[in-house]
Write an enzyme that holds these catalytic residues in place. Structure first.
Site, PDB file in Angstrom:
ATOM      1  N   GLU A  84       0.838  -1.204   0.000  1.00 34.31           N
ATOM      2  CA  GLU A  84       0.000   0.000   0.000  1.00 34.31           C
ATOM      3  C   GLU A  84       0.875   1.257   0.000  1.00 34.31           C
ATOM      4  O   GLU A  84       1.522   1.578   1.000  1.00 34.31           O
ATOM      5  CB  GLU A  84      -0.901  -0.072   1.243  1.00 34.31           C
ATOM      6  CG  GLU A  84      -1.632   1.170   1.639  1.00 34.31           C
ATOM      7  CD  GLU A  84      -2.781   1.547   0.723  1.00 34.31           C
ATOM      8  OE1 GLU A  84      -3.845   0.937   0.825  1.00 34.31           O
ATOM      9  OE2 GLU A  84      -2.594   2.500  -0.078  1.00 34.31           O
ATOM     10  N   LYS A 263      -6.959  -0.579  12.579  1.00 36.00           N
ATOM     11  CA  LYS A 263      -6.455  -1.042  11.274  1.00 36.00           C
ATOM     12  C   LYS A 263      -5.387  -0.063  10.774  1.00 36.00           C
ATOM     13  O   LYS A 263      -4.353  -0.461  10.245  1.00 36.00           O
ATOM     14  CB  LYS A 263      -7.614  -1.143  10.273  1.00 36.00           C
ATOM     15  CG  LYS A 263      -7.257  -1.815   8.969  1.00 36.00           C
ATOM     16  CD  LYS A 263      -6.718  -0.852   7.941  1.00 36.00           C
ATOM     17  CE  LYS A 263      -6.349  -1.563   6.650  1.00 36.00           C
ATOM     18  NZ  LYS A 263      -5.747  -0.654   5.667  1.00 36.00           N
ATOM     19  N   ASP A 279       6.016 -13.016  13.314  1.00 37.99           N
ATOM     20  CA  ASP A 279       4.715 -13.654  13.151  1.00 37.99           C
ATOM     21  C   ASP A 279       3.623 -12.594  13.339  1.00 37.99           C
ATOM     22  O   ASP A 279       3.245 -12.281  14.457  1.00 37.99           O
ATOM     23  CB  ASP A 279       4.606 -14.767  14.219  1.00 37.99           C
ATOM     24  CG  ASP A 279       3.296 -15.517  14.162  1.00 37.99           C
ATOM     25  OD1 ASP A 279       2.357 -15.040  13.496  1.00 37.99           O
ATOM     26  OD2 ASP A 279       3.214 -16.583  14.798  1.00 37.99           O
ATOM     27  N   HIS A 378      -4.414  10.090  -1.276  1.00 42.38           N
ATOM     28  CA  HIS A 378      -4.374   8.807  -1.992  1.00 42.38           C
ATOM     29  C   HIS A 378      -4.383   8.988  -3.509  1.00 42.38           C
ATOM     30  O   HIS A 378      -3.950   8.106  -4.232  1.00 42.38           O
ATOM     31  CB  HIS A 378      -5.593   7.957  -1.612  1.00 42.38           C
ATOM     32  CG  HIS A 378      -5.459   7.322  -0.265  1.00 42.38           C
ATOM     33  ND1 HIS A 378      -6.289   6.344   0.187  1.00 42.38           N
ATOM     34  CD2 HIS A 378      -4.567   7.520   0.723  1.00 42.38           C
ATOM     35  CE1 HIS A 378      -5.930   5.985   1.401  1.00 42.38           C
ATOM     36  NE2 HIS A 378      -4.895   6.694   1.751  1.00 42.38           N
TER      37      HIS A 378
END
Ligand code: HMG
Length: 432
Positions: A84, A263, A279, A378
């Site tokens: 991203e 998030k 991990d 963006h």
């Protein structure tokens, strides 16, 4: 060397070869890692086959740098593995502002992992708990005998507790796993305790395994951003700071927002966890469980506007059972490169870097959301992805992007049309 003052401005506009030359010029990597950068096949198929099972290929992801994170007075160039583009841009942007505001302060609360054994079919739970606790030091030494190498490194099992829950007896084993994440160490130790615990409790083992609720591996990162970096206009800066604080309150109160807020934090955390060969499922599982430690899922970070100090204060606390040894860390060349770039940090140092990155990423997202909106930043980046998806070659991307940005709404169809026009114009002018 790590703290040398560097000018990262415009790094995003360089080519990969120019970026590699910059790292070389400033000796940010060892000679071996520098050579690896030029290697198109960093992870060979045979090495991939050693790392995991049923291998048929490799999935490559871009390996980027988010430069200039000032954490506890030390500057880090942070490896980011993510697909991203705006995540890398946002982290770089936030790192720059936070560095100018004095950087991050980070600290480790403790660095231990917990294993859990569940025992069922216990007839007298009280008696079983007493019997287990009476043998605590013996059980700890059995655990350590099962994994002597961690004891040699100065770690090992250090505490044991027990509780009754529903029909079960639960035994918790606390282990100092040093530089490892500790799954193998703890799983071996807990399995070694299964039979002695069955004898003491007169019950049977249901399961014995590491818990990913790593609340004995908490880390906190904080920063204090000067308001002038939110806007040159003093009043507008205060409005933005207030809005960021309100957005943070919303993430405490509402699960729809909390999930998105977190998030955004993981956009950065996962990128570094992945780059450093850790991990990420374990890190995510532990942090999301921690986000609902009081029964409601909440934002992991908080932001407060301090009008007296004219600043915006950010704080992020979460479990960070990160490793610098073990797993595929020593096997994957790109992962070794990431540790080299960070100056071979210890697990505790790495946890503090990662928490700071999460806080920076969160700040950039909140700043964009409460000012221009998320789409503004963006657009340029999305235009590049659309140009590439439309089939633009290296020499065509910039021209497609500049036309696409002027087009509303931007989409793949428009990108293809612009590319087709561009190629026709180029063909036409080369015929002349
Ligand atoms: P801007 O103010 O237009 O940036 O922000 P700029 O062009 O003025 O550049 C300023 C600096 O930002 C640059 O300094 C770079 O450090 C960095 P310079 O090198 O020019 O001296 N920068 C870049 N670095 C690498 N590549 C680039 C690049 N562009 C700027 N292409 C920016 C532009 C994208 C940074 C800003 O709009 C931003 O931070 N947006 C937020 C983006 C974001 O958070 N994306 C994540 C995906 S959205 C999501 O998944 C999470 C979310 O839902 C979470 C939530 O809701 O909380 C949002």
């Amino acid at each position: 060397m790590v703290n040398k003052k560097l000018n990262w401005s415009g790094f995003a506009r360089k080519t990969p070869a120019e970026r590699a030359a910059y790292l070389k010029e400033h000796k940010l990597l060892s000679d071996d890692s520098q050579q690896l950068l030029a290697d198109e096949e960093l992870l060979s198929l045979s090495r991939a086959d050693q790392i995991t099972e049923n291998v048929i290929g490799r999935l490559a992801l871009p390996f980027s740098i988010a430069p200039d994170f000032l954490i506890n007075h030390q500057v880090y160039q942070v490896p980011f593995v993510t697909e991203e583009p705006s995540v890398v841009a946002a982290a770089s942007f936030a790192a720059q502002i936070i560095k100018r505001s004095g950087g991050f302060t980070a600290r480790i609360h403790s660095r231990q992992m917990v294993g859990q054994l569940a025992i069922y079919d216990v007839t007298d739970k009280e008696k079983a708990q007493e019997a287990i606790l009476a043998q605590k030091s013996h059980l700890l030494s059995l655990a350590n005998q099962a994994y002597p190498s961690i004891v040699k490194r100065g770690g090992g099992a250090c505490d044991l507790s027990v509780e009754a829950k529903d029909d079960l007896i639960l035994v918790y084993l606390t282990v100092d796993t040093k530089e490892a994440m500790g799954a193998n160490i703890i799983n071996t130790m807990t399995e070694a305790l299964a039979s002695p615990l069955e004898e003491l409790s007169r019950g049977r083992t249901l399961l014995a395994v590491l818990s990913n609720y790593a609340v004995k591996s908490l880390v906190t990162a904080e920063c204090q951003i000067k308001l002038r970096f939110l806007s040159r206009n003093k009043e507008q800066a205060q409005v933005f700071a207030r809005k960021i604080a309100l957005a943070s309150q919303l993430a405490q109160a509402d699960v729809y927002r909390a999930s998105t807020h977190n998030k955004g934090i993981f956009n950065g955390i996962d990128a570094v966890v992945l780059a450093t060969g850790n991990d990420w499922r374990a890190i995510e599982a532990g942090a999301h469980a921690y986000a609902c430690k009081d029964g409601q899922y909440r934002g992991l970070s908080t932001w407060t506007y301090d009008s007296d100090e004219n600043s915006l204060k950010g704080q992020l606390t979460l479990p960070m059972p990160i490793a610098t040894k073990g797993g595929s860390i020593g096997l994957n060349p790109s992962v070794r490169l990431a540790h080299d770039l960070l100056g071979e940090p210890s697990a505790k140092e790495l946890a503090q870097i990662i928490a700071s990155v999460g806080l920076a990423q969160n700040f950039a997202a909140l700043k964009a959301l409460t000012s221009t909106g998320i789409q503004a930043g963006h657009m340029k980046l999305q235009a590049k992805s659309l140009a590439l998806s439309a089939g633009a070659k290296e020499g065509e991307v910039a021209a497609v992007v500049s036309q696409l940005i002027e087009t509303k709404p931007m989409n793949l169809e428009k990108a293809k049309a612009i590319l087709s026009d561009l190629r026709q114009q180029n063909a036409h002018s080369s015929q002349k």
